[in-house]
Design an enzyme around this catalytic site. Sequence first.
Site, short mmCIF file in Angstrom:
data_model
loop_
_atom_site.label_atom_id
_atom_site.label_comp_id
_atom_site.label_asym_id
_atom_site.label_seq_id
_atom_site.Cartn_x
_atom_site.Cartn_y
_atom_site.Cartn_z
N ASP A 1 2.48 -5.71 2.45
CA ASP A 1 1.24 -5.04 2.84
C ASP A 1 1.53 -3.56 3.16
OD1 ASP A 1 -1.46 -4.79 3.19
OD2 ASP A 1 -1.52 -5.71 5.17
N GLY B 1 -10.13 -1.77 2.75
CA GLY B 1 -10.85 -1.26 3.91
C GLY B 1 -11.41 -2.41 4.73
N ASP C 1 0.06 4.25 0.85
CA ASP C 1 -0.14 5.02 2.08
C ASP C 1 0.29 4.25 3.32
OD1 ASP C 1 -2.22 3.30 1.53
OD2 ASP C 1 -3.77 4.55 2.39
N HIS D 1 0.83 -1.20 0.00
CA HIS D 1 0.00 0.00 0.00
C HIS D 1 0.87 1.26 0.00
CE1 HIS D 1 -4.05 -1.77 0.81
NE2 HIS D 1 -3.31 -2.77 1.25
N HIS E 1 -9.29 -7.52 -1.75
CA HIS E 1 -8.97 -7.87 -0.37
C HIS E 1 -10.03 -8.85 0.12
CE1 HIS E 1 -6.14 -4.50 -0.27
NE2 HIS E 1 -5.77 -4.87 0.94
N GLU F 1 -8.92 -12.03 4.84
CA GLU F 1 -8.05 -11.48 5.87
C GLU F 1 -8.84 -11.35 7.17
OE1 GLU F 1 -5.19 -7.57 6.67
OE2 GLU F 1 -6.90 -7.42 5.29
#
Length: 379
Positions: free
Chosen positions: A312, A183, A25, A23, A210, A213
């Site tokens: 990640d 998210g 961010d 990611h 995603h 998880e």
Amino acid sequence: MTTPPVPTVDEIRLLPKVVLHDHLDGGLRPQTILELAEPIGHQLPANDAESLGRWFVDAADSGSLVKYLETFDHTIAVMQTAESLERVAREAVIDLAADGVVYAEQRWAPEQHLRGGLSLQEAVEAVGRGLAQGEQTVRDAGGEIIARQLVTAMRHADRSQEIAALTLANKGKHGVVGFDIAGAEKGFLPSLHSAAFDMLNKGLVPATVHAGEADGVASIEDALTAGHAVRLGHGARIVEDIQGTEEAMRKRGKADLSELVVGPVAAWVRDRRIALELCPSSNVQTATAVSVREHPISLLKNLGFAVTVNTDNRLMSGTSMTREMHLLATEADWILDDFLAVTLTAAWNAFIGFDERQELVEKLVLPRATVVREERKSL
């Protein structure tokens, strides 16, 4: 048969690496956060780079995906201008290359970066410029890395069709190669965004989702059917669709896995070589796995799933591809051949075209891996 020696950190650092799940961010340099926060008056939980970096890891190490995601409030806050997005993307590419990464896909959600007045398109273009600048900086230093971006929609929001349209409009431009949703997973199945996924599927844009998880097999199945996913972001809980004795589930040798029964969803994922973007350290932090040793990645690898190793969020996990691989070597008994295998799996599942993937494998992955292997033989 002699057991191969455990790969050293230096050997692993020299290995070519491919990261599919990283990611943008979640990979900022702590010093960059400090420098970007000061002029906008954003209050941080620490005022020096070392303490700030430690805070991110401690805050993320909570055992809760929800709390883990809260750390992004600080990184996203300092990524609200074209200049900051460019800088963060440029530095991410440089940092990944320094770790031996030769191909990276950076995923991020443009909808979270509009507070400073940017449009969605301007945000995508800024990240594209930053990735290109990073590539050039690495080339100027004598290295090589390919960096691309995955445009992400937030699954708890209602802009997925708009973000899908943005992805389609930028397909093949500014480094855009695919789509993702991210998210809070539980309670927000991919089917809530089926219109967006259908749009992308008709437009021939690949999607990773995603799933597996913070939620289980139903989430993965929904990602495959409603999300048309050709890769799974994490996907670790696919192991819940594999049945067997507790003792058999702990075993790693291929000859010891005959007692296991692979369920229909897991079989679909394995049979169609749908890549699992597994992130060991992050999964331990969010309680998806108890430890790296007990992470299902080794079982899945030995059962023939298309396993890949990923970071990640490098900042939140205080990690790198070298660290992830070294943990697997020291805690889960992985050897150099395992790392080459998962790297090739990742390369062949990248969202770039076939010719580009072939060139990535033949020019960047195999030659560098051969050097490491030959050096080990000479010792």
